[in-house]
Design a protein around this motif. Structure first.
Motif, PDB file in Angstrom:
ATOM      1  N   LEU A  17      22.053  24.863  26.524  1.00  6.10           N
ATOM      2  CA  LEU A  17      23.271  24.936  27.391  1.00  6.10           C
ATOM      3  C   LEU A  17      23.875  26.021  27.576  1.00  6.10           C
ATOM      4  O   LEU A  17      24.509  26.490  28.638  1.00  6.10           O
ATOM      5  N   ARG A  18      23.334  27.004  26.577  1.00  7.00           N
ATOM      6  CA  ARG A  18      24.077  28.344  26.656  1.00  7.00           C
ATOM      7  C   ARG A  18      23.407  29.051  27.761  1.00  7.00           C
ATOM      8  O   ARG A  18      24.011  29.702  28.703  1.00  7.00           O
ATOM      9  N   ALA A  48      22.155  27.471  30.487  1.00 11.01           N
ATOM     10  CA  ALA A  48      22.634  27.077  31.753  1.00 11.01           C
ATOM     11  C   ALA A  48      23.948  27.836  32.113  1.00 11.01           C
ATOM     12  O   ALA A  48      24.131  28.252  33.268  1.00 11.01           O
ATOM     13  N   VAL A  49      24.959  28.154  31.183  1.00  5.99           N
ATOM     14  CA  VAL A  49      26.125  28.792  31.502  1.00  5.99           C
ATOM     15  C   VAL A  49      25.783  30.147  31.869  1.00  5.99           C
ATOM     16  O   VAL A  49      26.084  30.935  32.922  1.00  5.99           O
TER      17      VAL A  49
END
Lengths: 299, 419
Positions: free
Chosen positions: B72-73, B75-76
């Motif tokens: 998720l990190r 993706a950011v």
């Protein structure tokens, strides 16, 4: 000439304090600000966008059963750990100091023994506690069985688990507080004890109440603040021993913060918990400094 | 002649380097203690067969939970790998954020895909709303670990090991009566274990299109009642997973119910004290076709949107989940294979299963009954699994299973805005 010197001094000051200040701004204040802003959103970690939800996250923390339990559990934990760890460490410090008068070696040994839990990694120690407290195999229950007492499920009984963790917390903080108290005791001049004796305070208790305790005021204040912040921050034992369970019975603020943010990915809600935690620590520290400090200064 | 040689040399050098640098596929995975060897062997095996594709393994995450955070990190920060191994119950988190690529165009003809060993049960592990987003790479289901010595002492036998819950509870009660420090049975008060018992009774946590909660059905109440009976009749203790494994390894817990992926650890833990025996989990429903066991393990998802990379990454996914990859997974990790060919064709794992009866039983159960591990949708999805765990704790402590499950279902409905 004077002006030039001033500028140079100011530049030196800036050079000395600047990097640390900058690091603090970038690494602590800016992220805290971002977390503060996030706490008013429903942002999910990794999500493409978010909505503003006002104080919804805060309302949930104090009304939702799980959130409220984390707040209440933390307060109970602090309320147990603070007085006991301070009283026990003070008693141990006074004891070790008087042991030091007739046997320095033993006093040093005791001091090291008390400090070990602080120096050891708490996570590794938690594993040791887990073995000790095992309901069937653990030493604690086996000793209890020897004296015909019923064994307990220390870490899985919902009414007991928080207090078990508090005892581990006390065990962990006593050594640290002890060192602080010993340092405080060492600064009390012998002349005060002599004077007290002349005034008729012969017994140990009298000396303690008239000299030791008042003179330890500043140290006690410092220990209070440190213990309070340390116990508010309780996390490692919860994460390694209980995961906040069973059934949220040992859920505390920092663990809830971690769980909501990094397991549930609810960055907004986790941000709100962080803010509440900040607020607790800040008020606590400020009240202690403002109110108590007035009464404990002698110089 | 000279000219020709130079041209040929130039061409071969050019051709060689072009093939070398053609495509790089970055792979993320988690649990290095379990996966490092396997991942490296798969990558090496693949690159030897496909010189045009370079596989780069990212530094692994410690657990699937941390792996999901890392992705998720990523993706950011726009630094996602091309493909990733994720927990079977976690790929939906990535899908919900629209990070994963639907694999159906790459799969093409479903019949051909099935012939490659991807049965409908195995495909279901990576499907959502009719689209394939993930391909299962390793699998585990709930099994029963037994200490045969305690069973014998309690008057039972492994030949007649109970095949229904009444028999299991009766046996556990007898084992528990052997001594104050001997426990009969233990299972975690946990969403996945509960879903397995629910599936054993033929129930499902949610309806087909995930708009309604259904775990307060009669099947769900039967499953919850098991927890209550384990505790009331067989004296199940409330300790956590670590304590239970310690107790089992020490020989003071007779029946330990948990994921088949623990097999290696349980056998190592017991050492020479006793011979750990795996029994398949109990199938309670009369209609066997309704039974399924939610499957833990990992799946591979794809993030890259680049067409050339997608082709290369898909080739790798097929290799890693194909017979060669599945063989490596089984031999090195304790997980069950996710390719039907290795189970049918003895040339891959015949020797292994002949030597490992426990693995054979556990893996046969995966092939027969594997089904999706339901992840509740939406932002409260993971949080409600902890509420389910907490409700099960209360049932173990004596709360009425039927009333508690009804109340829990209502709470979960409220949290997830479902019927």
């Amino acid at each position: 000439m004077v002006g030039r010197r001033r500028i140079r001094e100011a530049l030196t000051d800036l050079l000395l304090a600047g990097p640390a200040t900058l690091a603090m701004l970038v690494l602590i204040f800016a992220p805290a600000l971002i977390v503060g802003v996030l706490s008013f959103t429903d942002y999910l970690f990794g999500a493409p966008d978010f909505n503003w939800v006002g104080f919804e996250n805060y309302r949930k923390l104090f009304t939702d059963e799980t959130g409220r339990r984390a707040v209440v559990n933390t307060l109970i934990y602090v309320a147990v750990v603070m007085p006991f760890s301070i009283m026990l460490s003070l008693a141990a410090a006074v004891g070790i100091q008087s042991v030091g008068r007739w046997n320095v070696w033993l006093a040093n040994f005791l001091r090291t023994a008390y400090f070990l839990p602080v120096a050891a990694t708490l996570v590794a120690m938690a594993t040791v506690w887990q073995m000790l407290l095992h309901p069937n195999l653990g030493l604690v229950n086996q000793v209890l069985a020897l004296v015909n007492l019923p064994g307990q499920e220390w870490l899985s009984d919902r009414s007991l688990v928080l207090f078990t963790l508090a005892v581990i917390g006390i065990w962990e903080t006593v050594g640290y507080n002890l060192i602080l108290f010993l340092a405080g005791l060492a600064t009390i001049p012998q002349s005060l004890y002599d004077a007290a004796e002349i005034d008729g305070a012969n017994r140990g208790w009298e000396k303690f109440w008239t000299v030791t305790w008042p003179m330890l005021g500043p140290t006690t204040l410092f220990v209070l603040v440190v213990t309070a912040t340390r116990s508010f921050r309780v996390f490692e034992t919860v994460a390694t021993l209980t995961n906040g369970g069973p059934g949220f019975a040992s859920d505390v603020l920092v663990f809830a913060m971690y769980r909501e943010g990094f397991v549930y990915f609810k960055a907004g809600y986790s941000g709100a918990i962080t803010m509440v935690f900040f607020f607790f620590i800040l008020t606590l520290t400020l009240t202690q400094l403002r109110i108590v400090e007035r009464k404990v200064h002698y110089q | 002649m000279k000219k020709f040689l130079i041209a040929a040399a130039a061409l071969s050098v050019f051709g060689f380097s072009a093939a070398q640098a053609e495509t790089t596929v970055r792979v993320h995975y988690a649990h290095p203690n379990l996966w490092k060897n396997v991942q490296e062997k798969i990558a090496q095996g693949f690159m030897a067969e496909n010189p045009g594709i370079k596989i780069v393994l990212d530094a692994p995450a410690k657990t699937y939970a941390e792996g999901a955070q890392e992705l998720l990190r990523g993706a950011v920060a726009k630094k996602l790998p091309d493909i990733a191994y994720v927990g079977l119950n976690r790929w939906r988190i990535l899908e919900a954020r629209k990070l994963t690529v639907a694999l159906d165009p790459l799969i093409g003809d479903p019949a051909k895909f099935e012939a490659m060993g991807y049965t409908p049960a195995l495909r279901s592990l990576g499907q959502y709303k009719g689209k394939q987003y993930a391909v299962a790479a390793s699998a585990s289901t709930l099994v029963i670990y037994v200490n045969p010595d305690l069973v014998k002492k309690a008057g039972g036998s492994m030949e007649n090991f109970p095949r229904d819950f009444d028999g299991l509870i009766a046996l556990a009660t007898k084992i528990s009566a052997l001594g104050p420090n001997i426990d009969g049975v233990w299972v975690a008060a946990h969403d996945w274990r509960f879903q397995s018992m629910l599936g054993s009774y033929g129930g499902r946590p949610m309806n087909e299109d995930e708009t309604a909660i259904t775990f307060d059905s009669p099947a769900g109440i039967s499953a919850a009642t098991l927890y209550s009976r384990f505790s009331k009749e067989a004296g199940m203790k409330k300790y956590g997973g670590n304590e239970a494994r310690q107790a089992f390894a020490a020989g003071v817990l007779g029946i330990y119910i948990d994921s088949s992926s623990y097999l290696t650890r349980m056998v190592e833990g017991a050492g020479d004290r006793f011979k750990v025996t795996v029994e398949p989990f109990i199938v309670a429903a009369k209609d066997k076709s309704s039974v399924y066991f939610p499957t833990g393990g990992s799946a591979i998802v794809m993030f890259t949107k680049d067409k050339a990379k997608q082709e290369a990454a898909w080739k790798y996914m097929l290799y890693a989940t194909g017979p060669e990859g599945a063989k490596l997974v089984v031999e090195n990790s304790g997980y069950a294979p996710t390719n039907a060919i290795v189970l049918k064709d003895k040339k891959y794992l015949g020797d292994f299963y002949a030597k490992n009866e426990n693995s054979r039983r556990a893996h046969a159960q995966v092939a027969a009954y594997s089904g999706p591990w339901y992840a509740y949708p939406g932002s409260e999805g993971v949080a409600v699994t902890d509420l389910i765990g907490a409700a099960l704790v209360e049932i173990v402590e004596g709360a009425d299973p039927a009333a508690k499950m009804k109340a829990l279902a209502d709470t979960v409905r409220g949290k997830l805005n479902m019927k």
